[in-house]
Structure formats: structure tokens, C-alpha cells
Design a protein around this motif. Structure first.
Motif, PDB file in Angstrom:
ATOM      1  N   ASN A 106      30.612  28.276  34.553  1.00 40.84           N
ATOM      2  CA  ASN A 106      31.801  28.156  33.719  1.00 40.84           C
ATOM      3  C   ASN A 106      32.652  29.404  33.897  1.00 40.84           C
ATOM      4  OD1 ASN A 106      31.252  25.670  31.737  1.00 40.84           O
ATOM      5  ND2 ASN A 106      29.332  26.782  32.044  1.00 40.84           N
ATOM      6  N   MET A 107      33.959  29.210  34.122  1.00 38.18           N
ATOM      7  CA  MET A 107      34.821  30.335  34.465  1.00 38.18           C
ATOM      8  C   MET A 107      36.184  30.214  33.793  1.00 38.18           C
ATOM      9  SD  MET A 107      34.416  33.050  36.458  1.00 38.18           S
ATOM     10  CE  MET A 107      33.156  32.451  37.614  1.00 38.18           C
ATOM     11  N   GLY A 108      36.695  31.339  33.292  1.00 39.97           N
ATOM     12  CA  GLY A 108      38.045  31.399  32.761  1.00 39.97           C
ATOM     13  C   GLY A 108      38.933  32.225  33.672  1.00 39.97           C
ATOM     14  N   TYR A 109      40.227  31.844  33.799  1.00 39.31           N
ATOM     15  CA  TYR A 109      41.155  32.506  34.713  1.00 39.31           C
ATOM     16  C   TYR A 109      42.418  32.938  33.977  1.00 39.31           C
ATOM     17  CZ  TYR A 109      38.376  29.770  38.078  1.00 39.31           C
ATOM     18  OH  TYR A 109      37.354  29.190  38.783  1.00 39.31           O
ATOM     19  N   ALA A 110      42.989  34.061  34.419  1.00 44.94           N
ATOM     20  CA  ALA A 110      44.275  34.531  33.912  1.00 44.94           C
ATOM     21  C   ALA A 110      45.095  35.052  35.084  1.00 44.94           C
ATOM     22  CB  ALA A 110      44.086  35.623  32.873  1.00 44.94           C
ATOM     23  N   SER A 111      46.325  34.575  35.219  1.00 46.58           N
ATOM     24  CA  SER A 111      47.188  34.989  36.320  1.00 46.58           C
ATOM     25  C   SER A 111      47.719  36.400  36.095  1.00 46.58           C
ATOM     26  CB  SER A 111      48.354  34.002  36.461  1.00 46.58           C
ATOM     27  OG  SER A 111      49.250  34.429  37.460  1.00 46.58           O
ATOM     28  N   VAL A 112      47.687  37.215  37.152  1.00 46.61           N
ATOM     29  CA  VAL A 112      48.222  38.581  37.068  1.00 46.61           C
ATOM     30  C   VAL A 112      49.394  38.790  38.024  1.00 46.61           C
ATOM     31  CG1 VAL A 112      46.070  39.610  36.276  1.00 46.61           C
ATOM     32  CG2 VAL A 112      46.486  39.409  38.733  1.00 46.61           C
ATOM     33  N   LEU A 122      47.721  35.088  42.089  1.00 50.64           N
ATOM     34  CA  LEU A 122      46.556  35.968  42.035  1.00 50.64           C
ATOM     35  C   LEU A 122      46.007  35.944  40.607  1.00 50.64           C
ATOM     36  CD1 LEU A 122      44.722  38.129  43.355  1.00 50.64           C
ATOM     37  CD2 LEU A 122      46.399  39.840  42.620  1.00 50.64           C
ATOM     38  N   LYS A 123      44.717  35.623  40.470  1.00 56.32           N
ATOM     39  CA  LYS A 123      44.116  35.479  39.155  1.00 56.32           C
ATOM     40  C   LYS A 123      42.864  36.348  39.032  1.00 56.32           C
ATOM     41  CE  LYS A 123      45.514  30.643  38.398  1.00 56.32           C
ATOM     42  NZ  LYS A 123      45.024  29.296  38.006  1.00 56.32           N
ATOM     43  N   VAL A 124      42.669  36.914  37.848  1.00 57.36           N
ATOM     44  CA  VAL A 124      41.381  37.513  37.513  1.00 57.36           C
ATOM     45  C   VAL A 124      40.545  36.433  36.840  1.00 57.36           C
ATOM     46  CG1 VAL A 124      42.256  39.859  37.296  1.00 57.36           C
ATOM     47  CG2 VAL A 124      42.265  38.364  35.296  1.00 57.36           C
ATOM     48  N   LYS A 125      39.231  36.546  36.968  1.00 60.05           N
ATOM     49  CA  LYS A 125      38.360  35.527  36.398  1.00 60.05           C
ATOM     50  C   LYS A 125      37.095  36.157  35.833  1.00 60.05           C
ATOM     51  CE  LYS A 125      36.313  34.472  40.949  1.00 60.05           C
ATOM     52  NZ  LYS A 125      36.056  33.409  41.950  1.00 60.05           N
ATOM     53  N   ALA A 126      36.527  35.498  34.832  1.00 60.06           N
ATOM     54  CA  ALA A 126      35.287  35.952  34.219  1.00 60.06           C
ATOM     55  C   ALA A 126      34.550  34.739  33.675  1.00 60.06           C
ATOM     56  CB  ALA A 126      35.555  36.955  33.104  1.00 60.06           C
ATOM     57  N   GLY A 127      33.232  34.764  33.752  1.00 59.61           N
ATOM     58  CA  GLY A 127      32.455  33.636  33.265  1.00 59.61           C
ATOM     59  C   GLY A 127      30.970  33.902  33.377  1.00 59.61           C
TER      60      GLY A 127
END
Length: 211
Positions: A106-112, A122-127
Motif C-alpha cells: 500500500n502506497m501514498g503519493y504526493a506530487s512535488v 515527479l512524486k514522493v511516496k511512502a507506504g
């Protein structure tokens, strides 16, 4: 009130159902083992080794975007197959560990950084990844051991992850994805005196298709 709430839920479900992309990714894992024996002593001489990675999943957009190239925030769920390998030894023995783990990620993304025309994002992701061993072998010189029989390798591994994705448009409905992911895996079900965890650096190349 109930009718309005049901209508809002239905609209949300229908919106999510069409705001999604399927993706298929593959890459390489570069794994470092941290292994402690039954005496609590860290086994030295273990070296980083590489293995393959495969991932298939769906990315959902949490805004009004029609593709991952346009979205600021998104979420994905995927099925992953990882090879976490290591090698080591001393003057008397040579050790090799080859393992295959299957899990749900499971992963969440945010565009930077996003182009105005939606050409790249380009996105950072964490999960996190929850996985269990499919099969594994330990080679000590010419002797092979089945790792599924050992408590420190089997059971449930929980793997927090953080990284970045760079998405680039190929066609209107297709984009290429270059990704990096750093993670650390812990066996949360191991009750034995021998302990295993590992850190992993992952490089990926994938394709995403807008549904």
C-alpha cells in the motif's frame, strides 16, 4: 439525510472507479541482511546481494485528475514479488541466501514537480509492504537448506517504505514510471532466539495504463 449520504457515497465510489490506472513494474532489489544467531550475536561478513522485483497494481487518484501525470495526491494497492538475497562467509565456509517473498503493498503519493501540460510528474511516496516467504534456500558450501522451515525467515514481514517516482507520458493513456524505494523489513511473527531483518534499495521500471 440518509438519501443524501447514500448519494454522496455512490458518487464517490463511481468517481474512484473511473479515476484509476493499472500498472506493471519490474526492477532490482539490493539487500543487506542483519542476522543475529541464538546467542544474540550479529553474524558478520554478510554482503549485499541483488534480486528481482515484480509488482502489479492499481493507482487511485484522490483529486479530480484523470491520470497519474495530472494528479497531486494518489494511492495504490498492489501485489508484489520480491527476491531478497544475501551472501557471506569466512575462511571455512561460504554462505548464500536466496529467497522469494510475496506480499501486498500500500502506497501514498504526493506530487512535488509537475509539468503544466501533464507531460511529466515527479512524486514522493511512502507506504508499507506486508509479505511472507514463498520459498528460499540457504547454501553452505555444497549443502542446501530449506529456509521455509526456519522461524526467522517464515511468518509475516512488515516493511515500511519511502521513495520517489518519475512518470513520463508515452501516449494519451500510457506513461512510463521510473522509481526508487528504500525500505526496512522486520519479521513481526518470529518468536525464536534467532532474529532477521534487512534493508533494501529498489530500482524499478514500469508502465501505467489509464483505465
Amino acid at each position: 439525510m440518509k438519501t443524501k449520504l447514500l448519494f454522496m457515497i455512490a458518487m464517490f465510489i463511481s468517481h474512484v472507479a473511473i479515476s484509476q490506472e493499472f500498472f506493471l513494474k519490474t526492477g532490482r532489489n539490493f539487500t543487506n541482511y542483519n542476522y543475529k544467531n541464538s546467542l544474540g550475536k550479529t553474524v558478520s561478513g554478510l554482503e549485499r546481494s541483488s534480486g528481482s522485483n515484480y509488482e502489479f497494481g492499481v493507482e487511485f487518484f484522490l483529486d479530480d485528475a484523470k491520470s497519474s501525470l495530472e494528479s497531486k495526491f494518489s494511492y495504490s494497492a498492489s501485489l508484489v514479488l520480491n527476491q531478497f538475497n544475501a551472501k557471506g562467509g569466512n575462511v571455512n565456509n561460504t554462505y548464500v541466501w536466496n529467497t522469494n517473498y510475496i506480499g501486498i503493498q500500500n502506497m501514498g503519493y504526493a506530487s512535488v514537480l509537475k509539468s503544466p501540460d501533464g507531460f511529466y510528474n515527479l512524486k514522493v511516496k511512502a507506504g508499507f509492504n506486508t509479505s511472507t516467504i514463498l520459498n528460499g534456500q540457504q547454501y553452505i558450501d555444497n549443502v542446501v537448506y530449506d529456509l521455509k522451515k526456519y522461524q526467522e525467515f517464515k511468518g509475516i514481514f512488515l516493511q515500511p517504505e519511502i521513495g520517489m517516482d518519475f512518470k513520463l507520458e508515452l501516449t494519451r493513456n500510457l506513461c512510463v514510471d521510473l522509481g526508487y524505494l528504500f525500505s526496512k523489513a522486520f519479521n513481526v511473527s518470529n518468536k525464536s532466539s534467532e532474529k532477521l531483518d534487512f534493508t533494501n534499495n529498489q530500482l524499478q521500471l514500469g508502465l501505467q495504463y489509464t483505465y
